[in-house]
Design an enzyme around this catalytic site. Structure first.
Site, PDB file in Angstrom:
ATOM      1  N   HIS A   1       0.823  -1.201   0.000  1.00 25.55           N
ATOM      2  CA  HIS A   1       0.000   0.000   0.000  1.00 25.55           C
ATOM      3  C   HIS A   1       0.863   1.260   0.000  1.00 25.55           C
ATOM      4  O   HIS A   1       1.798   1.376   0.793  1.00 25.55           O
ATOM      5  CB  HIS A   1      -0.905   0.014   1.247  1.00 25.55           C
ATOM      6  CG  HIS A   1      -1.682   1.284   1.429  1.00 25.55           C
ATOM      7  ND1 HIS A   1      -1.442   2.171   2.453  1.00 25.55           N
ATOM      8  CD2 HIS A   1      -2.700   1.818   0.698  1.00 25.55           C
ATOM      9  CE1 HIS A   1      -2.283   3.190   2.360  1.00 25.55           C
ATOM     10  NE2 HIS A   1      -3.053   3.004   1.303  1.00 25.55           N
ATOM     11  N   SER A   2       0.588   2.188  -0.913  1.00 23.71           N
ATOM     12  CA  SER A   2       1.208   3.511  -0.931  1.00 23.71           C
ATOM     13  C   SER A   2       2.732   3.403  -0.990  1.00 23.71           C
ATOM     14  O   SER A   2       3.275   2.870  -1.958  1.00 23.71           O
ATOM     15  CB  SER A   2       0.731   4.285   0.306  1.00 23.71           C
ATOM     16  OG  SER A   2       1.025   5.647   0.190  1.00 23.71           O
ATOM     17  N   TYR A   3       3.447   3.886   0.018  1.00 22.11           N
ATOM     18  CA  TYR A   3       4.907   3.726   0.087  1.00 22.11           C
ATOM     19  C   TYR A   3       5.296   2.254  -0.029  1.00 22.11           C
ATOM     20  O   TYR A   3       6.375   1.912  -0.537  1.00 22.11           O
ATOM     21  CB  TYR A   3       5.402   4.319   1.410  1.00 22.11           C
ATOM     22  CG  TYR A   3       6.772   3.862   1.852  1.00 22.11           C
ATOM     23  CD1 TYR A   3       7.936   4.387   1.280  1.00 22.11           C
ATOM     24  CD2 TYR A   3       6.908   2.911   2.871  1.00 22.11           C
ATOM     25  CE1 TYR A   3       9.196   3.972   1.705  1.00 22.11           C
ATOM     26  CE2 TYR A   3       8.157   2.493   3.300  1.00 22.11           C
ATOM     27  CZ  TYR A   3       9.302   3.018   2.716  1.00 22.11           C
ATOM     28  OH  TYR A   3      10.539   2.609   3.137  1.00 22.11           O
TER      29      TYR A   3
ATOM     30  N   GLY B   1       4.439   0.225  -2.099  1.00 25.86           N
ATOM     31  CA  GLY B   1       4.720  -0.116  -3.491  1.00 25.86           C
ATOM     32  C   GLY B   1       6.210  -0.040  -3.796  1.00 25.86           C
ATOM     33  O   GLY B   1       6.737  -0.825  -4.593  1.00 25.86           O
TER      34      GLY B   1
ATOM     35  N   HIS C   1      -7.674   6.965   0.665  1.00 28.44           N
ATOM     36  CA  HIS C   1      -6.404   6.315   0.360  1.00 28.44           C
ATOM     37  C   HIS C   1      -6.193   5.008   1.130  1.00 28.44           C
ATOM     38  O   HIS C   1      -5.657   4.043   0.592  1.00 28.44           O
ATOM     39  CB  HIS C   1      -5.278   7.301   0.673  1.00 28.44           C
ATOM     40  CG  HIS C   1      -3.902   6.790   0.412  1.00 28.44           C
ATOM     41  ND1 HIS C   1      -3.548   6.110  -0.741  1.00 28.44           N
ATOM     42  CD2 HIS C   1      -2.760   6.866   1.181  1.00 28.44           C
ATOM     43  CE1 HIS C   1      -2.264   5.787  -0.692  1.00 28.44           C
ATOM     44  NE2 HIS C   1      -1.772   6.228   0.465  1.00 28.44           N
TER      45      HIS C   1
END
Length: 276
Positions: free
Chosen positions: A110-112, A114, A258
């Site tokens: 998720h998010s960072y 990735g 998000h």
């Protein structure tokens, strides 16, 4: 209809129903015998705790789930340090896969996260079946998270965000950045206090470190991008558009903020379960 015909028809019907039930039970049994293995990787400032409800739902469906927490965050916050980099977190997840002797893994970031799973995939492609980018960055060789932001947003917006990260330094330690509030990411209102309470400072160096890739991760042929379609300005629309139509990629959307795993945990569990 004669009595004999009626009885015969009833028996035939019961037999057909019994056959259908047996087929259904057999299919369910096959699913139970072939559970999926998930490693769910969290984003900046969070910890494995953010996947609590998703993990519970997946486990209830018979799957194996690991939610490792990055060094310096969550229950590992006592290890917090400005010297922690993206490399540290990549090794954290590689260590989980290695120590648990996992294979055929569905690796979700998720998010960072990735950034993290891209690095892990490059080193452990033989153990990973599928990559899932959950409203996440999809970096290329040599790119840092800050660089990924610059590509996804206008130079002005990217600079404002990066300056904001640097400006959120924890008092007494300029190398640690405080978490942005859950409201900024449009987290569902009744979960914002929980998220804000659990999030902690993260090393600024994790955003500045480039991910170094050999290309070995290209061996993983199944990739999914799940876009959170209920918040803006989102840099992840850029990455969803970038991979749409590429061979091996599937792109889907979920209407929420998000933190998809917080806003829609059961829906996300169902979406991940589709990978079976």
């Amino acid at each position: 209809m004669h009595r004999r015909q009626f009885i015969g028809g009833a028996i035939a019907g019961a037999a057909a129903a019994g056959s259908a039930l047996a087929s259904t039970e057999a299919a369910q049994g096959a699913e139970t015998k072939s559970p999926l293995t998930f490693v769910l990787v969290h984003g900046a400032w969070h910890g494995g705790w953010c996947y609590r409800d998703v993990a519970n739902a997946l486990r209830a469906a018979g799957h194996t789930v690991f939610t490792p927490t990055h060094t310096g965050l969550g229950e590992r916050s006592h290890l917090s340090s400005e010297s922690i980099t993206l490399e540290t977190h990549i090794r954290d997840v590689c260590g989980c896969i290695e120590a648990e002797e996992l294979s055929n893994v569905i690796l979700c970031g998720h998010s960072y996260g990735g950034m993290v799973i891209t690095g892990v995939a490059d080193r452990m492609s033989s153990r990973i079946r599928t990559l899932v980018y959950l409203d996440a960055f999809v970096p290329e060789h040599g790119q840092s998270l800050n660089k990924c932001l610059e590509l996804a947003l206008s130079p002005e917006n990217a600079k404002a965000l990066v300056d904001g990260f640097r400006g959120s330094a924890v008092k007494g330690n300029s190398g640690l950045m405080a978490a942005l509030p859950a409201e900024a990411f449009k987290v569902i209102e009744d979960k914002r206090a929980w998220v804000d309470r659990r999030c902690g400072p993260q090393s600024l160096a994790t955003f500045e470190t480039p991910v170094l890739l050999t290309g070995a991760g290209s061996a993983i042929k199944e990739r999914v991008f799940i876009l959170a379609d209920g918040w803006d300005p989102s840099p992840f629309r850029y990455y969803a558009a970038k991979v749409t139509g590429l061979l091996g990629w599937r792109v889907t959307k979920m209407s929420c903020g998000h933190d998809i795993m917080v806003d829609l945990p059961l829906e996300l569990a169902r979406e991940l379960g589709r990978l079976a």
